[in-house]
Design a protein around this motif. Structure first.
Motif, PDB file in Angstrom:
ATOM      1  N   ALA A 722       0.866  -1.180   0.000  1.00 23.47           N
ATOM      2  CA  ALA A 722       0.000   0.000   0.000  1.00 23.47           C
ATOM      3  C   ALA A 722       0.902   1.229   0.000  1.00 23.47           C
ATOM      4  CB  ALA A 722      -0.916   0.004   1.217  1.00 23.47           C
ATOM      5  N   PHE A 723       0.629   2.175  -0.890  1.00 23.60           N
ATOM      6  CA  PHE A 723       1.493   3.349  -0.976  1.00 23.60           C
ATOM      7  C   PHE A 723       0.793   4.453  -1.738  1.00 23.60           C
ATOM      8  CE2 PHE A 723       2.380   0.581  -4.544  1.00 23.60           C
ATOM      9  CZ  PHE A 723       2.372   1.436  -5.623  1.00 23.60           C
ATOM     10  N   ASN A 724       1.310   5.659  -1.598  1.00 25.68           N
ATOM     11  CA  ASN A 724       0.861   6.838  -2.350  1.00 25.68           C
ATOM     12  C   ASN A 724       2.029   7.340  -3.187  1.00 25.68           C
ATOM     13  OD1 ASN A 724      -1.317   6.502  -0.702  1.00 25.68           O
ATOM     14  ND2 ASN A 724      -1.073   8.409   0.424  1.00 25.68           N
ATOM     15  N   LEU A 725       1.730   7.788  -4.385  1.00 30.11           N
ATOM     16  CA  LEU A 725       2.759   8.384  -5.238  1.00 30.11           C
ATOM     17  C   LEU A 725       2.269   9.715  -5.768  1.00 30.11           C
ATOM     18  CD1 LEU A 725       4.209   5.543  -7.502  1.00 30.11           C
ATOM     19  CD2 LEU A 725       5.426   6.850  -5.760  1.00 30.11           C
ATOM     20  N   THR A 726       3.090  10.733  -5.622  1.00 33.12           N
ATOM     21  CA  THR A 726       2.798  12.033  -6.215  1.00 33.12           C
ATOM     22  C   THR A 726       3.753  12.260  -7.375  1.00 33.12           C
ATOM     23  OG1 THR A 726       2.059  12.935  -4.103  1.00 33.12           O
ATOM     24  CG2 THR A 726       2.663  14.514  -5.806  1.00 33.12           C
ATOM     25  N   HIS A 727       3.224  12.741  -8.487  1.00 35.61           N
ATOM     26  CA  HIS A 727       4.053  12.952  -9.672  1.00 35.61           C
ATOM     27  C   HIS A 727       3.772  14.338 -10.231  1.00 35.61           C
ATOM     28  CE1 HIS A 727       5.044  12.512 -14.054  1.00 35.61           C
ATOM     29  NE2 HIS A 727       6.120  11.981 -13.522  1.00 35.61           N
ATOM     30  N   ARG A 728       4.844  15.056 -10.562  1.00 40.20           N
ATOM     31  CA  ARG A 728       4.731  16.354 -11.212  1.00 40.20           C
ATOM     32  C   ARG A 728       5.188  16.219 -12.662  1.00 40.20           C
ATOM     33  NH1 ARG A 728       6.932  17.077  -6.264  1.00 40.20           N
ATOM     34  NH2 ARG A 728       9.021  16.972  -7.173  1.00 40.20           N
ATOM     35  N   ASN A 729       4.645  17.046 -13.515  1.00 38.77           N
ATOM     36  CA  ASN A 729       4.946  16.898 -14.937  1.00 38.77           C
ATOM     37  C   ASN A 729       6.419  17.106 -15.256  1.00 38.77           C
ATOM     38  OD1 ASN A 729       2.318  16.312 -15.474  1.00 38.77           O
ATOM     39  ND2 ASN A 729       1.791  18.311 -16.325  1.00 38.77           N
ATOM     40  N   GLU A 730       7.096  17.889 -14.423  1.00 37.35           N
ATOM     41  CA  GLU A 730       8.525  18.102 -14.689  1.00 37.35           C
ATOM     42  C   GLU A 730       9.384  16.917 -14.259  1.00 37.35           C
ATOM     43  OE1 GLU A 730       7.394  20.658 -11.033  1.00 37.35           O
ATOM     44  OE2 GLU A 730       6.563  20.107 -12.993  1.00 37.35           O
ATOM     45  N   ASP A 731       8.783  15.970 -13.488  1.00 36.11           N
ATOM     46  CA  ASP A 731       9.513  14.773 -13.080  1.00 36.11           C
ATOM     47  C   ASP A 731       9.581  13.780 -14.239  1.00 36.11           C
ATOM     48  OD1 ASP A 731       9.652  15.850 -10.530  1.00 36.11           O
ATOM     49  OD2 ASP A 731       7.854  14.796  -9.842  1.00 36.11           O
ATOM     50  N   PRO A 732      10.577  12.900 -14.241  1.00 37.18           N
ATOM     51  CA  PRO A 732      10.605  11.843 -15.265  1.00 37.18           C
ATOM     52  C   PRO A 732       9.357  10.964 -15.146  1.00 37.18           C
ATOM     53  CG  PRO A 732      12.714  11.981 -14.117  1.00 37.18           C
ATOM     54  CD  PRO A 732      11.757  12.846 -13.358  1.00 37.18           C
ATOM     55  N   PRO A 733       8.866  10.434 -16.268  1.00 38.45           N
ATOM     56  CA  PRO A 733       7.700   9.542 -16.203  1.00 38.45           C
ATOM     57  C   PRO A 733       7.962   8.351 -15.287  1.00 38.45           C
ATOM     58  CG  PRO A 733       8.161  10.166 -18.469  1.00 38.45           C
ATOM     59  CD  PRO A 733       9.319  10.652 -17.654  1.00 38.45           C
ATOM     60  N   ILE A 734       6.905   7.870 -14.660  1.00 39.91           N
ATOM     61  CA  ILE A 734       6.991   6.735 -13.734  1.00 39.91           C
ATOM     62  C   ILE A 734       6.328   5.522 -14.367  1.00 39.91           C
ATOM     63  CG2 ILE A 734       6.154   5.842 -11.517  1.00 39.91           C
ATOM     64  CD1 ILE A 734       6.330   8.636 -10.400  1.00 39.91           C
ATOM     65  N   LYS A 735       6.915   4.371 -14.103  1.00 38.38           N
ATOM     66  CA  LYS A 735       6.280   3.099 -14.452  1.00 38.38           C
ATOM     67  C   LYS A 735       6.197   2.269 -13.177  1.00 38.38           C
ATOM     68  CE  LYS A 735       8.498   3.175 -19.019  1.00 38.38           C
ATOM     69  NZ  LYS A 735       9.423   4.283 -18.732  1.00 38.38           N
ATOM     70  N   ILE A 736       5.095   1.552 -13.010  1.00 36.40           N
ATOM     71  CA  ILE A 736       4.897   0.726 -11.827  1.00 36.40           C
ATOM     72  C   ILE A 736       4.658  -0.699 -12.275  1.00 36.40           C
ATOM     73  CG2 ILE A 736       3.451   0.322  -9.789  1.00 36.40           C
ATOM     74  CD1 ILE A 736       2.753   3.308  -9.901  1.00 36.40           C
ATOM     75  N   SER A 737       5.344  -1.626 -11.636  1.00 38.43           N
ATOM     76  CA  SER A 737       5.157  -3.034 -11.971  1.00 38.43           C
ATOM     77  C   SER A 737       4.917  -3.846 -10.708  1.00 38.43           C
ATOM     78  CB  SER A 737       6.382  -3.593 -12.720  1.00 38.43           C
ATOM     79  OG  SER A 737       7.515  -3.614 -11.873  1.00 38.43           O
ATOM     80  N   LEU A 738       4.249  -4.954 -10.890  1.00 32.20           N
ATOM     81  CA  LEU A 738       3.987  -5.883  -9.795  1.00 32.20           C
ATOM     82  C   LEU A 738       5.175  -6.818  -9.667  1.00 32.20           C
ATOM     83  CD1 LEU A 738       1.745  -6.876  -7.803  1.00 32.20           C
ATOM     84  CD2 LEU A 738       1.053  -8.470  -9.606  1.00 32.20           C
ATOM     85  N   LEU A 739       5.732  -6.917  -8.476  1.00 31.48           N
ATOM     86  CA  LEU A 739       6.859  -7.823  -8.273  1.00 31.48           C
ATOM     87  C   LEU A 739       6.384  -9.266  -8.392  1.00 31.48           C
ATOM     88  CD1 LEU A 739       8.630  -6.058  -5.266  1.00 31.48           C
ATOM     89  CD2 LEU A 739       9.386  -6.114  -7.646  1.00 31.48           C
ATOM     90  N   ARG A 740       7.163 -10.076  -9.082  1.00 33.30           N
ATOM     91  CA  ARG A 740       6.761 -11.463  -9.363  1.00 33.30           C
ATOM     92  C   ARG A 740       7.464 -12.422  -8.420  1.00 33.30           C
ATOM     93  NH1 ARG A 740       2.477 -10.776 -12.343  1.00 33.30           N
ATOM     94  NH2 ARG A 740       2.762 -12.700 -13.491  1.00 33.30           N
TER      95      ARG A 740
END
Length: 740
Positions: A722-740
């Motif tokens: 469980a987590f929160n992520l904040t992203h601003r447009n000037e930040d590099p794009p984020i990708k999220i994956s499910l750990l296998r």
């Protein structure tokens, strides 16, 4: 006396359960659309109809051979109207207050109602109609009349309610016979058995389809219900239950009739409220009431054609999403209730946000019809599975006889389905489903594409010849760039599934890879854009979004070439094109952060296509003839909002990672903030809030064993369950994956 007290108590409880509906969920008008095709279409995944229409349709029930197959029309015996009458006659429009009749679509609670105040009679009448979301074999009509403070000499005269039904003409699809006239402990009713007249294709449907229609009471003559003058309120309801099995329909009717009107409505509204509260909703803040209503109406009309996840009795298999939904399909303008690429490319990305089970229901239809698709490939001279351009009950080709070239050339529907499987897997990370459902389909589609391709060893190239892409104005072309691009994706995903789900021979996989690698993707190096097909001449008018789809949704090309594609094709796409075309321009321009262009096309994609009264979509803009309740347009519009402005996406990378992409965000004009509530990613429940230039995504997955990781450039960060992520447009794009 006790019966009267119970009736009054029931009405009071009935009214108390109707909490005030927020304005964003209430569509209210005092005048009906000039074209009643644009009345709301209601459904529950099993049954559907258009308000004031003459037809009821049932999931999976079709009549007609081959290209003449269409949804089998059941007369709409629930199309009922109530008049207030006394010894002087029945009330007329002269007895109604100015703006004394309102027509309301309550999206939150899932029903349509007509409210009328008769000023000379001192009476208000509320009529409600809805397909029950929990008791989903049942259709409900209810009327509640109430005396107001006396204002005229007629107010206290004896009165009765006259209920008349308008089912339309007899059905041309069914032979109906009366099975039973009679009564039970729960009420009087009759039973009809209907059998379709013509099978779709004997090899896959040896016998006609059969349904049973049960009525809570006879509707052969207008009903005259006495309303004693001493009784302040009066209510009545009519129930129709329909199913393939008489026992199922009978149980549904008896279960419904055992409930009071208030409890029956409450069970229905609870089901709809549960969807909005727990499964999916979009909240918009800012000066955007109309946009909020259009968004909520779009979600409502989509969900109305999907199976209810919790029902009184087990659902039947689902037969797919047609462009105008379950409540339509008798006409060519309704695409006869058939399934197209619209299902997987335009609607499924939104449907899967409602819940993974909804997505699985839609894709399971393709799995169940895989044998028919294999037959279709074989009978046309190819291997593997060739999904028909139009499919219905049997899964065989049912394209209208007018247009054989469409079924022969629009082969992109097969790789479209594989692309949808890949995208759904990127969202669900369901390995068992991938091997059980996706793999058999993807493997057979790959075999079809290999057998359909023409390869030239001297040029080390493969071609798809004599095809038609999404742009149906240009048939019989070679190497349509969209068709070839989505075919490459389909072949590559089949290869990945083969390595992870099967002991498939390396020779077979190598054959798929070879065709994929050699399949031609046209590109004009001088102008740096993708010609739509071999021999395309710049400035040639095209029907709809085609080549531009290489950006979003395919994620096939996001280079400057794609940017130039948008510039080239925005000026040559015909104005009468379908709504989702402009939504795709909006989504793609947002990906390039060209906000002005994105805003222009986003508004163009809905403002000319949505009829104002009940926010019902048309396939074409005002001034052109087009299909009503156009779910395809709704799907494209919601994709532009969530995946365009919101910057989200589910997809696969070159190194075979299946990820949630989390990119730059903006909001449409006059919108401050948008919250997308309760969409699934893997087993996580996610809430996503975005505003101009920043966004917040909240994950919660108590079932995950290993949690998630964030990929940002070359950096990888472990995340919890469980987590929160904040992203601003000037930040590099984020990708999220499910750990296998």
């Amino acid at each position: 006396m006790l019966k009267t007290i119970l009736l009054i108590a029931s009405i009071a409880l009935f009214q108390s359960c109707l909490a005030e509906t927020p304005e964003t969920y209430l569509l209210k008008t005092h005048s009906l659309p000039s074209d009643l095709n644009f009345m709301p279409t209601l459904g529950n995944g099993h049954l559907g109809y258009t308000v004031f229409g003459d037809s009821i349709f049932m999931n999976g029930v079709y009549n007609g051979a081959g290209g003449n197959s269409k949804r089998a029309r059941i007369p709409n015996w629930l199309n009922v109207s109530t008049e207030v009458c006394d010894r002087f006659g029945c009330a007329s429009s002269h007895d109604v207050d100015v703006n004394g009749t309102s027509y309301e679509m309550d999206l939150q609670d899932g029903y349509f109602r007509v409210l009328t105040t008769y000023r000379t009679l001192g009476i208000s009448v509320e009529q409600r109609t809805y397909p029950h979301k929990f008791y989903n074999r049942a259709l409900v009509y209810e009327v509640v009349a109430k005396r107001l403070p006396s204002r005229t000499s007629r107010a206290n005269s004896p009165k009765f309610l006259k209920l008349t039904h308008y089912p339309g003409n007899s059905s041309d699809a069914f032979d109906f016979v009366v099975v039973k006239n009679g009564s039970s402990s729960t009420g009087d009713y009759r039973t009809l058995r209907g059998r379709t007249k013509v099978v779709e294709f004997e090899k896959f449907q040896p016998d006609p389809q059969e349904i049973f229609v049960l009525f809570s009471e006879s509707l052969e003559e207008p009903l005259q219900l006495q309303w004693p003058t001493w009784q302040d309120q009066f209510s009545h309801r009519i129930i129709i239950a329909i199913d393939r099995e008489e026992t199922v329909a009978r149980k549904e009717l008896e279960d419904v009739l055992s409930l009071s009107s208030s409890n029956l409505l409450q069970k229905h509204t609870e089901s709809w409220n549960s969807f909005w509260d727990n499964e999916f909703s979009i909240e918009i803040t800012g000066d955007a009431l109309e946009l909020s209503q259009i968004v909520n109406a779009g979600i409502f009309y989509l969900v109305s054609s999907l199976p209810s996840m919790k029902t009184n009795q087990k659902n039947e298999p689902f037969y797919g999403l047609s462009p105008t939904g379950l409540g339509r399909g008798n006409l060519e303008a309704d695409y006869q209730g058939h399934n197209f690429w619209d299902t997987e490319i335009w609607m499924l990305p939104i449907v899967s946000l409602f819940g993974l089970e909804y997505g699985k229901e839609v894709l399971d239809y393709r799995k169940r019809k895989l044998d028919a698709a294999k037959y279709n490939a074989n009978v046309t001279g190819y291997k593997g599975a060739r999904f028909p351009w139009e499919s219905a009950y049997t899964g065989t080709e049912v394209t209208n006889p007018c247009c054989p070239e469409v079924s022969q050339q629009e082969i992109h529907i097969s790789p479209d389905i594989t692309f949808a499987l890949q995208r759904f897997y990127a969202q669900s990370h369901d390995d068992e489903w991938a091997c059980d459902t996706a793999w058999p389909i993807a493997a057979e589609v790959a075999e079809f594409l290999v057998s359909r391709a023409t390869c030239d060893d001297s040029q080390n190239a493969c071609h798809l010849l004599n095809v038609m892409g999404p742009d149906e104005d240009h048939p019989n072309v070679n190497d349509n760039v969209y068709t070839n691009a989505v075919s490459k994706i389909a072949l590559n995903f089949a290869e990945w599934l083969g390595k992870n789900c099967s002991n498939t021979s390396t020779e077979l996989i190598a054959k798929w890879r070879e065709v994929s690698d050699r399949l031609v993707i046209l590109r004009d190096e001088e102008l740096d854009y993708h010609p739509e097909y071999q021999g395309y001449i710049p400035n040639t008018i095209v029907k709809q979004a085609d080549t531009i789809l290489l950006g979003y949704p395919l994620r096939f090309d996001t280079s400057t070439t794609h940017s130039n594609d948008l510039k080239f094709y925005e000026n040559v796409t015909r104005e009468s094109g379908p709504a989702m075309t402009w939504s795709m321009f909006a989504a793609n321009y947002m990906r390039l952060f060209q906000i002005k262009k994105a805003n222009e096309y986003f508004e163009r994609g809905y403002k000319s296509y949505v009829r104002p009264e009940f926010k019902v979509w048309s396939e074409t803009p005002v001034g052109y003839e087009g299909s009503a309740n156009f779910l395809t347009g709704i799907g494209g519009f919601l994709q532009a909002l969530i995946f365009g402005y919101g910057g989200l996406d589910f997809g696969r990378t070159d190194n075979d990672e299946f990820l949630l992409f989390f990119d730059i965000t903006m909001t449409p004009p006059n919108v401050d903030e948008i919250t997308v509530k309760s969409f699934p990613y893997g087993m996580a429940e996610c809430t996503f809030t975005f505003r101009n230039r920043s966004s917040l995504i909240v994950f919660e997955d108590r079932k995950a064993e290993k949690g998630f990781q964030m990929v940002q450039g070359q950096k990888r960060t472990l995340l919890g369950k469980a987590f929160n992520l904040t992203h601003r447009n000037e930040d590099p794009p984020i990708k999220i994956s499910l750990l296998r």
